[in-house]
Motif scaffolding. Structure first.
Motif, short mmCIF file in Angstrom:
data_model
loop_
_atom_site.label_atom_id
_atom_site.label_comp_id
_atom_site.label_asym_id
_atom_site.label_seq_id
_atom_site.Cartn_x
_atom_site.Cartn_y
_atom_site.Cartn_z
N PRO A 178 0.96 -1.18 -0.01
CA PRO A 178 0.03 0.01 -0.02
C PRO A 178 0.87 1.30 -0.15
CG PRO A 178 0.05 -1.05 2.18
CD PRO A 178 0.60 -2.06 1.28
N TYR A 207 1.00 3.74 1.98
CA TYR A 207 1.73 3.96 3.24
C TYR A 207 2.77 3.25 3.74
CZ TYR A 207 -2.24 0.59 4.42
OH TYR A 207 -3.17 -0.27 4.28
N GLY A 220 6.55 4.57 3.15
CA GLY A 220 5.55 4.84 2.56
C GLY A 220 6.00 5.71 1.35
N ASP A 252 -2.83 1.89 -4.42
CA ASP A 252 -3.80 2.65 -3.76
C ASP A 252 -5.06 1.89 -3.22
OD1 ASP A 252 -4.96 5.15 -2.69
OD2 ASP A 252 -6.09 5.34 -4.55
N ALA A 309 -8.24 1.46 2.36
CA ALA A 309 -7.62 2.11 3.50
C ALA A 309 -7.40 3.42 2.99
CB ALA A 309 -6.69 1.45 4.18
N CYS A 310 -6.55 3.46 1.98
CA CYS A 310 -6.03 4.90 1.34
C CYS A 310 -7.22 5.56 1.04
CB CYS A 310 -5.01 4.77 0.15
SG CYS A 310 -3.53 3.74 0.80
N SER A 358 -9.54 6.92 3.98
CA SER A 358 -8.78 8.09 4.63
C SER A 358 -8.79 9.47 3.89
CB SER A 358 -7.38 7.60 4.98
OG SER A 358 -6.49 7.27 3.83
N ASP A 388 -4.82 -0.37 9.37
CA ASP A 388 -4.61 -0.02 8.01
C ASP A 388 -5.03 1.50 7.70
OD1 ASP A 388 -3.24 -2.30 7.29
OD2 ASP A 388 -4.96 -2.99 6.38
N ALA A 421 -2.97 4.62 7.03
CA ALA A 421 -3.00 5.53 5.79
C ALA A 421 -3.25 6.74 6.04
CB ALA A 421 -4.34 5.14 5.17
N HIS A 424 -0.02 8.67 7.02
CA HIS A 424 0.64 8.82 5.90
C HIS A 424 0.32 10.20 5.26
CE1 HIS A 424 3.26 8.00 2.42
NE2 HIS A 424 2.41 7.82 1.67
#
Length: 371
Positions: free
Chosen positions: A9, A11, A61, A93, A96-97, A100, A135, A139, A142
């Motif tokens: 991921p 992050y 990250g 991506d 969780a990304c 967030s 996660d 995320a 980051h």
């Protein structure tokens, strides 16, 4: 060189292992670095030798979804870095990304039904969210939060009555780690006293929904403002990141600076090995100066103020250094590292230093035959 992880991921924060051919020997007293080269960023991290032909490190990250080249360098002071092997990693991506970023952008506009609207938008169920708890923290940590951003959604951190906050959302979703993380962010403590449209404060929601762990966390909250990630801007091109739970240091550089790899490694070593500077920039009163991070046995730390290796000048006073600090979580000795179906004990008696990661480790087939 073969890596245990090929997709990670954005992050990062995944432990990675690099295995070399049997005819490649990694000297015990040498320093090793993982270099991540993307289209706009370069990351420098330490790598730990855990076998004659195996290294481990923590993946940092990255700012972009792309394939990044990863090279392993052997470094000896007074000599140019030697590349031991190259491979690639794809930064992805994930949900969780995306979630967030959505939460950060919509803070201040939540209603009492937003928690369900978001679940429908991302096709998630509450039970699935529990698996994303850690996660989601990684995320959001980051992300580069907008200037003046806070959990309340207003720049003044002033409590406004009858407003659903991001902390209310976390209570409804029963996200323990994410709730703890939000309490550490600007506006987190004030959000505890904020009532939503239904007149409920976050603690009221936790009690009504039977989320006992969240009730315990709120009742025991001491007003601490700290997270697991510290960022230190060294200069306009270089950023130092320190993840306390894994004791991982990463130097991220802007490629527009066009620095030589050797210069970047020297810059990383200077800041990593200068304990006084590291503790000063992290602004951590509770970190004792006598407790130092582990370093390679071939290196001697210096207490002198390091020179700026980019400009060649001594660094100015650090009053303009921006930091986001958090509590240190110390790894236990002889902690197990998951090697797929087998486990390897890591002891403090081994050479050099170790990075520990509390997250999930990716299983890989070659480790079964790496004894």
């Amino acid at each position: 060189m073969e890596l245990s992880s090929r997709e990670v991921p954005l992050y990062g924060q995944v432990m990675v292992y690099a295995k070399f051919d049997e005819n490649v020997y990694l000297p015990k007293d040498a320093e090793f670095y993982f270099i991540y080269n993307g289209s706009h960023q370069r990351h420098v991290t330490f790598a730990q030798r855990i076998g004659d032909n195996i290294l481990q490190s923590n993946i940092p990250g990255h700012g972009f979804e792309e394939t990044v080249s990863v090279s392993t360098c052997l470094y000896s002071e007074g000599y140019s870095p030697v590349t031991m092997g190259c491979c690639s990693i794809m930064y992805m991506d994930n949900v969780a990304c995306r979630l967030s970023r959505c939460l950060v952008s919509q803070v201040g506009a939540f209603t009492c039904s937003s928690h369900q609207t978001l679940l429908d938008q991302f096709g998630l169920k509450v039970k699935e969210l529990h698996a994303l708890d850690e996660d989601l923290v990684l995320a959001m940590a980051h992300l580069e939060l907008p200037l003046g951003w806070n959990v309340l959604g207003n720049s003044s951190e002033e409590v406004i009555a009858h407003k659903e906050s991001l902390l209310h959302i976390a209570m409804r979703w029963d996200l323990v780690k994410f709730s703890q993380f939000l309490l550490c962010l600007p506006g987190g403590r004030q959000a505890l006293a904020l009532s939503n449209e239904e007149g409920d404060m976050p603690l009221d929601l936790a009690l009504k929904l039977g989320h006992c762990r969240l009730v315990e966390i709120i009742n025991n909250f001491q007003g601490s403002h700290s997270t697991d990630l510290s960022r230190v801007q060294i200069n306009e091109h270089a950023l130092l990141r320190f993840v306390h739970s894994s004791e991982t240091v990463t130097l991220t550089l802007n490629h527009t600076a066009e620095h030589l790899l050797e210069t970047d490694i020297k810059l990383f070593r200077k800041y990593f090995l200068d304990r006084a500077l590291l503790h000063k920039t992290l602004n951590r009163k509770e970190v004792k100066m006598e407790k130092q991070l582990p370093v390679p046995s071939s290196v001697t730390a210096t207490e002198a103020e390091p020179e700026d290796l980019v400009s060649g000048k001594s660094p100015p006073e650090r009053e303009d250094v921006k930091c986001l600090t958090d509590p240190v979580v110390q790894p236990t000795e002889n902690e197990d590292l998951d090697f797929g179906k087998t486990k390897r004990k890591i002891s403090s008696e081994q050479e050099g230093f170790f990075f520990f990661n509390k997250g999930k480790l990716v299983e890989n087939n070659w480790k079964k035959n790496s004894k």
